[in-house]
Enzyme design. Structure first.
Site, PDB file in Angstrom:
ATOM      1  N   HIS A 157       7.931  -9.069 -14.074  1.00  0.00           N
ATOM      2  CA  HIS A 157       6.957  -8.582 -15.061  1.00  0.00           C
ATOM      3  C   HIS A 157       7.617  -7.734 -16.123  1.00  0.00           C
ATOM      4  CE1 HIS A 157       3.135 -10.031 -13.830  1.00  0.00           C
ATOM      5  NE2 HIS A 157       3.365  -9.707 -12.566  1.00  0.00           N
TER       6      HIS A 157
ATOM      7  N   GLU B 105       7.668 -14.095 -16.115  1.00  0.00           N
ATOM      8  CA  GLU B 105       6.209 -13.919 -16.170  1.00  0.00           C
ATOM      9  C   GLU B 105       5.784 -12.805 -17.129  1.00  0.00           C
ATOM     10  OE1 GLU B 105       4.716 -12.963 -12.201  1.00  0.00           O
ATOM     11  OE2 GLU B 105       6.451 -11.692 -11.837  1.00  0.00           O
TER      12      GLU B 105
ATOM     13  N   ARG C 160       5.408 -29.761 -19.795  1.00  0.00           N
ATOM     14  CA  ARG C 160       4.872 -29.581 -18.445  1.00  0.00           C
ATOM     15  C   ARG C 160       5.265 -28.183 -17.975  1.00  0.00           C
ATOM     16  NH1 ARG C 160       2.415 -33.381 -19.611  1.00  0.00           N
ATOM     17  NH2 ARG C 160       2.054 -35.313 -18.438  1.00  0.00           N
TER      18      ARG C 160
ATOM     19  N   ASP D 235      13.823  -8.999  -8.065  1.00  0.00           N
ATOM     20  CA  ASP D 235      13.844  -8.689  -9.498  1.00  0.00           C
ATOM     21  C   ASP D 235      15.114  -7.975  -9.959  1.00  0.00           C
ATOM     22  OD1 ASP D 235      11.311  -9.741  -9.602  1.00  0.00           O
ATOM     23  OD2 ASP D 235      10.308  -7.822  -9.398  1.00  0.00           O
TER      24      ASP D 235
ATOM     25  N   GLU E 272       0.802  -1.222   0.000  1.00  0.00           N
ATOM     26  CA  GLU E 272       0.000   0.000   0.000  1.00  0.00           C
ATOM     27  C   GLU E 272       0.836   1.274   0.000  1.00  0.00           C
ATOM     28  OE1 GLU E 272      -2.254  -1.313   3.203  1.00  0.00           O
ATOM     29  OE2 GLU E 272      -3.535  -2.524   1.902  1.00  0.00           O
TER      30      GLU E 272
HETATM   31  O1  F6P Z   1       7.936  -7.049  -6.702  1.00  0.00           O
HETATM   32  C1  F6P Z   1       8.624  -8.198  -6.873  1.00  0.00           C
HETATM   33  C2  F6P Z   1       7.806  -9.340  -7.341  1.00  0.00           C
HETATM   34  O2  F6P Z   1       8.552 -10.413  -6.895  1.00  0.00           O
HETATM   35  C3  F6P Z   1       7.503  -9.452  -8.837  1.00  0.00           C
HETATM   36  O3  F6P Z   1       8.489 -10.033  -9.609  1.00  0.00           O
HETATM   37  C4  F6P Z   1       6.241 -10.285  -8.844  1.00  0.00           C
HETATM   38  O4  F6P Z   1       5.542 -10.100 -10.030  1.00  0.00           O
HETATM   39  C5  F6P Z   1       5.527  -9.743  -7.675  1.00  0.00           C
HETATM   40  O5  F6P Z   1       6.537  -9.411  -6.735  1.00  0.00           O
HETATM   41  C6  F6P Z   1       4.500 -10.647  -7.035  1.00  0.00           C
HETATM   42  O6  F6P Z   1       3.944  -9.970  -5.955  1.00  0.00           O
HETATM   43  P1  F6P Z   1       2.792 -10.431  -4.973  1.00  0.00           P
HETATM   44  O7  F6P Z   1       3.464 -11.024  -3.772  1.00  0.00           O
HETATM   45  O8  F6P Z   1       2.084  -9.204  -4.610  1.00  0.00           O
HETATM   46  O9  F6P Z   1       1.986 -11.456  -5.667  1.00  0.00           O
END
Ligand code: F6P
Length: 393
Positions: free
Chosen positions: A183, A234, A311, A139, A78
């Protein structure tokens, strides 16, 4: 000459990662014992600042936490200027965050976080708060630092997962597609893919072409390798999708984001209701469940085009859990103790950073709102290509 801080707040914000506790310890230990600074832990990230959830940290709170995963302070995503309301709307509660800072008598707020955190920290700085930022994220996509703590631990977890997939891929002659976090930036997938010897690495910075991927797999089959490992970030996207995506202007983007947020909120509500109705998901439904993910898209295309068995493994939050590697413990300790020295000297509004072998700091305005992407000519990409890795291009 600036005077040192007498009382500071410390918070962890955004997604957690291994090394946060090591960094809290790195800041608080010298702050308390060497510099006689009072350290107040703000709980649950910026939400804690808005709602004043805080407690004084003592020596006993920060011992025995060096190798502990997660964060003793808790975290949240937040932001004070966008606090969510129950109806899915958001409200700007920055004045409350500023008020808490002053009410607690803080001379500085130490913020441990990634891109989102540093953006918020910078805006609080503009509201008159003294800030020191510490770069954390699995990341590794923060600007102005060579690396962030948490990244090495995630790379290690992901590389071990790829190692495990290798034996089962070879036993069944399958193509194993593993999806890793990231992302916008592909640092994690790139590093883990190289460490795990992935045959194909797909990252957001290099839009992929299924023809290239299929050619690579076919070539491997010709050489007798009927199994392969594909590491997918992702945020990896096919070239066609990138070319088709319309460019949006700033305002339209903001509007869309608002609508998306509202839709996500409504969707969540809908799904919760739907969940109550839905029977237990059998394992054969897993494919449908994963639909829409980068990994599923790639796996399905490989099966359809080449008739190869695939898979999918989505490593998910396993990448963020567990104990930090020695590298991350050392980096977090160096970042933390450097921050404590800055506090003692009254040096604020900087993010601690690693440049080469040196710990230094950079002005927050050089970091806020920037994402460090993998340059297309990066040494890691060149090395991977040299050992025959395909990037789908
Ligand atoms: O911010 C880092 C991260 O690890 C991103 O790579 C990933 O998309 C995201 O957090 C996932 O976050 P959450 O825990 O909110 O699902």
């Amino acid at each position: 000459m600036a005077t040192g801080a007498r009382c500071i707040g410390i918070l962890t914000s955004g997604g957690d990662c291994p090394g946060l506790n090591a960094a809290i310890r790195g800041v608080a230990k010298p702050a308390i014992s060497d510099f006689h600074v009072e350290v107040i832990g703000i709980e649950k990230g910026f939400r804690g600042l808005v709602e004043n959830h805080s407690r004084v940290l003592h020596q006993h709170d920060i011992t025995g936490i060096l190798s502990l995963g997660g964060t003793i302070l808790g975290t949240s995503r937040e932001k004070p200027h966008k606090m969510p309301l129950p109806n899915g709307e958001t409200v700007d509660l920055t004045p409350r965050a500023v008020e808490t800072y002053h009410r607690l008598g803080l001379d500085c707020l130490v913020c441990l976080g990634g891109n989102g955190t540093h953006k918020v920290a910078y805006s609080l700085m503009k509201h008159g708060l003294n800030i020191i930022g510490l770069p954390k994220t699995i990341d590794n996509d923060l600007a102005e630092t060579d690396t962030t703590f948490g990244h090495d631990s995630a790379v290690s977890t992901a590389a071990q997962a790829i190692d495990r997939l290798y034996s089962t891929a070879e036993a069944h002659l399958r193509v194993m597609v593993i999806e890793l976090m990231g992302h916008k930036a592909g640092w994690l997938t790139l590093a883990a893919g190289i460490a795990g010897g992935a045959d194909i690495i797909l990252i957001p910075e290099i839009p992929y072409d299924m023809d290239s991927i299929c050619q690579h797999l076919t070539e491997r089959r010709r050489r007798g390798k009927w199994f392969s490992i594909v590491a997918v970030a992702e945020g990896a996207r096919p070239r066609s999708a990138v070319a088709a995506a319309p460019k949006e202007d700033g305002e339209k983007k903001k509007d869309k984001k608002k609508k998306d947020r509202k839709a996500k909120h409504d969707d969540k509500k809908g799904k919760l209701e739907e969940k109550k109705e839905r029977p237990f998901l059998a394992s054969t439904d897993a494919d449908t469940f994963l639909d829409g993910r980068a990994s599923s898209r790639v796996a399905k295309a490989i099966t359809l085009r080449l008739g190869m068995e695939t898979r999918v493994t989505v490593l998910g939050h396993l990448q963020r859990g567990g104990i930090p590697t020695p590298f991350d413990r050392i980096l977090a300790t160096r970042f933390g103790t450097h921050a404590a020295e800055m506090l003692a000297q009254g040096v604020y509004n900087q993010m601690v950073a690693l440049k080469g072998a040196e710990i230094t700091s950079v002005p927050l305005e050089q970091v806020a709102g920037k994402t460090k992407l993998v340059p297309l000519d990066h040494a890691l990409i060149r090395a991977a290509r040299r050992v025959g890795t395909n990037f789908g291009d």
